[in-house]
Design a protein around this motif. Structure first.
Motif, PDB file in Angstrom:
ATOM      1  N   ALA A  61      80.847  53.062 -11.992  1.00 54.57           N
ATOM      2  CA  ALA A  61      79.901  52.950 -13.107  1.00 54.57           C
ATOM      3  C   ALA A  61      80.642  52.835 -14.431  1.00 54.57           C
ATOM      4  CB  ALA A  61      78.964  54.157 -13.120  1.00 54.57           C
ATOM      5  N   GLU A  62      81.711  53.598 -14.574  1.00 51.43           N
ATOM      6  CA  GLU A  62      82.526  53.537 -15.797  1.00 51.43           C
ATOM      7  C   GLU A  62      83.161  52.156 -15.958  1.00 51.43           C
ATOM      8  OE1 GLU A  62      86.738  55.426 -17.082  1.00 51.43           O
ATOM      9  OE2 GLU A  62      85.216  56.898 -16.493  1.00 51.43           O
ATOM     10  N   ALA A  63      83.591  51.571 -14.851  1.00 58.70           N
ATOM     11  CA  ALA A  63      84.228  50.251 -14.896  1.00 58.70           C
ATOM     12  C   ALA A  63      83.232  49.159 -15.265  1.00 58.70           C
ATOM     13  CB  ALA A  63      84.879  49.926 -13.550  1.00 58.70           C
ATOM     14  N   ARG A 110      88.963  41.459 -14.449  1.00 58.38           N
ATOM     15  CA  ARG A 110      89.552  42.789 -14.659  1.00 58.38           C
ATOM     16  C   ARG A 110      88.656  43.870 -14.051  1.00 58.38           C
ATOM     17  NH1 ARG A 110      90.712  40.450 -19.629  1.00 58.38           N
ATOM     18  NH2 ARG A 110      88.936  41.456 -20.636  1.00 58.38           N
ATOM     19  N   THR A 111      87.357  43.730 -14.236  1.00 61.07           N
ATOM     20  CA  THR A 111      86.423  44.702 -13.681  1.00 61.07           C
ATOM     21  C   THR A 111      86.478  44.697 -12.166  1.00 61.07           C
ATOM     22  OG1 THR A 111      84.945  44.483 -15.594  1.00 61.07           O
ATOM     23  CG2 THR A 111      84.001  45.410 -13.583  1.00 61.07           C
ATOM     24  N   LYS A 143      82.228  60.761  -6.850  1.00 66.97           N
ATOM     25  CA  LYS A 143      83.344  60.528  -7.777  1.00 66.97           C
ATOM     26  C   LYS A 143      83.683  59.033  -7.850  1.00 66.97           C
ATOM     27  CE  LYS A 143      87.914  62.471  -8.753  1.00 66.97           C
ATOM     28  NZ  LYS A 143      88.986  63.340  -8.254  1.00 66.97           N
ATOM     29  N   ALA A 144      83.690  58.369  -6.700  1.00 63.53           N
ATOM     30  CA  ALA A 144      83.971  56.924  -6.665  1.00 63.53           C
ATOM     31  C   ALA A 144      82.859  56.145  -7.376  1.00 63.53           C
ATOM     32  CB  ALA A 144      84.121  56.442  -5.222  1.00 63.53           C
ATOM     33  N   ALA A 145      81.610  56.561  -7.181  1.00 65.83           N
ATOM     34  CA  ALA A 145      80.485  55.898  -7.854  1.00 65.83           C
ATOM     35  C   ALA A 145      80.580  56.073  -9.366  1.00 65.83           C
ATOM     36  CB  ALA A 145      79.162  56.443  -7.332  1.00 65.83           C
ATOM     37  N   ALA A 146      80.998  57.234  -9.808  1.00 70.46           N
ATOM     38  CA  ALA A 146      81.154  57.482 -11.243  1.00 70.46           C
ATOM     39  C   ALA A 146      82.248  56.583 -11.829  1.00 70.46           C
ATOM     40  CB  ALA A 146      81.473  58.954 -11.505  1.00 70.46           C
ATOM     41  N   GLU A 147      83.353  56.421 -11.104  1.00 67.72           N
ATOM     42  CA  GLU A 147      84.422  55.527 -11.576  1.00 67.72           C
ATOM     43  C   GLU A 147      83.951  54.083 -11.612  1.00 67.72           C
ATOM     44  OE1 GLU A 147      88.447  55.623 -10.229  1.00 67.72           O
ATOM     45  OE2 GLU A 147      88.454  57.821 -10.078  1.00 67.72           O
ATOM     46  N   ALA A 189      74.782  52.738 -16.341  1.00 69.50           N
ATOM     47  CA  ALA A 189      75.494  52.216 -15.177  1.00 69.50           C
ATOM     48  C   ALA A 189      75.368  53.158 -13.986  1.00 69.50           C
ATOM     49  CB  ALA A 189      76.967  51.992 -15.516  1.00 69.50           C
ATOM     50  N   ARG A 190      75.397  54.442 -14.229  1.00 72.64           N
ATOM     51  CA  ARG A 190      75.287  55.421 -13.136  1.00 72.64           C
ATOM     52  C   ARG A 190      73.935  55.267 -12.437  1.00 72.64           C
ATOM     53  NH1 ARG A 190      78.062  58.287  -9.611  1.00 72.64           N
ATOM     54  NH2 ARG A 190      77.555  60.455  -9.579  1.00 72.64           N
TER      55      ARG A 190
END
Length: 137
Positions: free
Chosen positions: A92-94, A25-26, A86-90, A105-106
């Motif tokens: 990291a969230e995943a 899923r990740t 923004k993509a890196a933040a998403e 994660a960030r």
């Protein structure tokens, strides 16, 4: 009364399958990342995917035609950077839920984490594994 060896192995296999499915899923979520950022005055629009890969650059209006080359270059570069962030933040969230507690994660994505801190000196074993291996604290 302790559970049988077969039940313990079945339990471990079930845990493994759950972790494997979570990983799938990740990975799917990471592949689907697509972040679009538009510069002020809509001079440029940039889309970044996972890993900061730029997948699209558009000039939605003719505003860029009235800009000096250095001004346009600055707008393009800052918009690229913002889309990548923004993509890196998403991403990291995943990934965050599958990281050990306390790992940012960030910071992991920016290289600001000591990779040795991700593993403890001794492996974490659940009770079923400890029973099979006859390990006691």
């Amino acid at each position: 009364m302790s559970t049988s060896y077969t039940e313990q192995v079945e339990h471990l296999m079930a845990q493994y399958r759950e972790q494997y499915e979570a990983l799938q899923r990740t990975q799917r979520r990471l592949r689907e990342i697509s972040c679009t950022v538009t510069a002020p005055r809509q001079t440029v629009s940039v889309t970044a995917g996972h890993g900061g890969v730029i997948t699209d650059v558009k000039f939605p209006t003719g505003a860029y035609k009235r800009m000096a080359p250095a001004e346009l270059a600055a707008a393009v570069l800052s918009t690229i950077t913002e889309a990548q962030d923004k993509a890196a933040a998403e991403a990291a969230e995943a990934v965050a839920p599958s990281l050990p507690p306390g790992v940012d994660a960030r910071k992991l994505f920016t290289g600001d984490v000591d990779l040795q801190s991700l593993l403890s000196p001794e492996p974490q074993l659940n009770d079923a594994v400890r029973d099979v291996m006859n390990i006691r604290d």
